[in-house]
Design an enzyme around this catalytic site. Structure first.
Site, short mmCIF file in Angstrom:
data_model
loop_
_atom_site.label_atom_id
_atom_site.label_comp_id
_atom_site.label_asym_id
_atom_site.label_seq_id
_atom_site.Cartn_x
_atom_site.Cartn_y
_atom_site.Cartn_z
N GLU A 77 -39.80 -38.61 0.33
CA GLU A 77 -40.63 -38.23 0.21
C GLU A 77 -41.94 -39.27 0.77
OE1 GLU A 77 -44.73 -37.32 0.99
OE2 GLU A 77 -43.62 -36.51 -1.49
N ASP B 44 -37.87 -40.28 6.00
CA ASP B 44 -37.92 -39.02 6.49
C ASP B 44 -37.08 -38.35 5.93
OD1 ASP B 44 -38.41 -36.38 7.84
OD2 ASP B 44 -37.51 -37.47 9.83
N ASP C 192 -46.25 -27.24 2.53
CA ASP C 192 -47.68 -27.47 3.22
C ASP C 192 -47.14 -25.84 4.13
OD1 ASP C 192 -49.88 -27.41 5.00
OD2 ASP C 192 -50.11 -28.97 5.02
N LYS D 26 -52.55 -20.98 9.05
CA LYS D 26 -52.95 -20.13 10.78
C LYS D 26 -51.89 -20.00 11.43
CE LYS D 26 -57.75 -22.64 10.52
NZ LYS D 26 -58.69 -23.52 12.02
N ASP E 167 -47.27 -20.55 -2.87
CA ASP E 167 -48.27 -19.84 -3.80
C ASP E 167 -49.17 -19.28 -1.97
OD1 ASP E 167 -49.30 -21.95 -2.54
OD2 ASP E 167 -51.33 -21.75 -3.40
N THR F 104 -47.43 -26.54 -12.49
CA THR F 104 -48.07 -28.01 -11.76
C THR F 104 -49.85 -27.52 -12.16
OG1 THR F 104 -48.71 -27.15 -9.78
CG2 THR F 104 -46.81 -28.35 -10.43
N LYS F 105 -50.62 -28.84 -11.96
CA LYS F 105 -52.00 -28.54 -12.44
C LYS F 105 -52.54 -27.10 -11.32
CE LYS F 105 -53.02 -33.00 -15.20
NZ LYS F 105 -53.71 -34.01 -14.67
N PHE F 106 -51.87 -27.88 -9.72
CA PHE F 106 -52.57 -26.70 -8.87
C PHE F 106 -52.13 -25.85 -8.84
CE2 PHE F 106 -51.04 -24.40 -5.37
CZ PHE F 106 -51.85 -24.98 -4.10
N GLU F 107 -51.11 -25.41 -9.14
CA GLU F 107 -49.88 -24.14 -9.63
C GLU F 107 -51.37 -22.99 -11.08
OE1 GLU F 107 -45.90 -22.10 -10.05
OE2 GLU F 107 -46.33 -23.74 -10.33
#
Length: 267
Positions: free
Chosen positions: A121, A148, A171, A175, A207, A246-249
């Site tokens: 990371e 990297d 990510d 687009k 997702d 996760t919280k996002f999920e």
């Protein structure tokens, strides 16, 4: 992990702090500047696993760099890594690319103490957050390379050295003109497949259904990989028990978003 979910570690001071001085080898090389929508993406100029983003490092995260960094940060070196020496034991090793703030990484490492986790990371607050979790949860089976991941794969990992690879919520670059920026592309997948031992697995999660479809297509086209026997006809697998929500999920699921796990194994 997806940078859209900051997921700060409980108890962190919400005050940005400078990172303590450390070996230059432990910090990522700067990403290419974005040359605009018409430019050739770094994945096609020189394969790269990330786009550098900003963020604040809190006092708690900076303290974790000082206290946990010497034991758990691995400097990048362009030479094969002795995994047994790095972890202090010989054990199956899983590579994680992009762990975000490290919530899922720490959870999985705690569930699987018999496995080593080599985690890449470049987001400095995320590295600090995972180091903080390592200290709080007394996790000894994680090592972090703040560099990297493509260079780590190319120069530090030898063929057939990995038991698994985790790439969770990269990510999606929604687009169409940005799809070339997506991480899951044939060149990287081939590199990963070569470094998996026979029977090792590559586990991606997203997702964003169009990206999930691309993941299935790219992994299925790699001759060194085969679809998991548990996969459905569309190529998606049940979520393994080790991967937490996760919280996002959870937020996405409440909004009706699908979550897709894609698992392939090395032949």
């Amino acid at each position: 992990m997806n940078p859209r979910d900051p997921d700060p570690v409980a108890g962190d001071d919400d005050v940005p702090a400078p990172l303590p001085s450390a070996s230059a080898e432990a910090h990522p090389a700067p990403a290419h500047a974005d040359a605009g929508d018409g430019a050739l993406h770094p994945l096609h100029r020189r394969l790269r696993s990330f786009v550098k983003r900003g963020g604040r490092t809190t006092d708690g995260q900076a303290r974790a760099y000082r206290e946990q960094g010497p034991a758990f940060l691995l400097p990048y070196r362009a030479q094969p890594l002795d995994l047994a020496a790095a972890f202090g034991r010989a054990a199956p090793t899983v590579l994680e690319i992009g762990f975000g703030m490290g919530e899922a990484t720490a959870h999985i490492a705690a569930l699987r103490p018999e496995t080593n986790f080599l985690c890449c990371e470049v987001h400095e607050p995320g590295v600090g957050a995972l180091l903080k979790r390592i200290g709080e949860q007394q996790l000894n089976n994680i090592r972090i390379c703040a560099h990297d991941a493509v260079e780590v794969i190319d120069h530090m990992l030898v063929p057939a050295s990995l038991a698994g690879v985790h790439i969770f919520f990269p990510d999606p670059w929604h687009k169409k003109r940005h799809h070339k920026r997506r991480l899951i592309q044939p060149p990287l997948v081939h590199k990963l497949a070569e470094r998996l031992a026979p029977g090792g697995y590559l586990h991606c999660a997203t997702d964003w259904q169009p990206y999930a479809e691309q993941m299935v297509q790219v992994l299925a086209a790699e001759p060194l990989l085969e679809r998991s026997p548990q996969a459905s006809a569309d190529g998606y697998s049940p979520k393994p028990d080790y991967r937490p929500l996760t919280k996002f999920e959870n937020r996405g699921l409440r909004l009706g978003h699908g979550v897709y796990d894609v698992l392939f194994t090395r032949t």
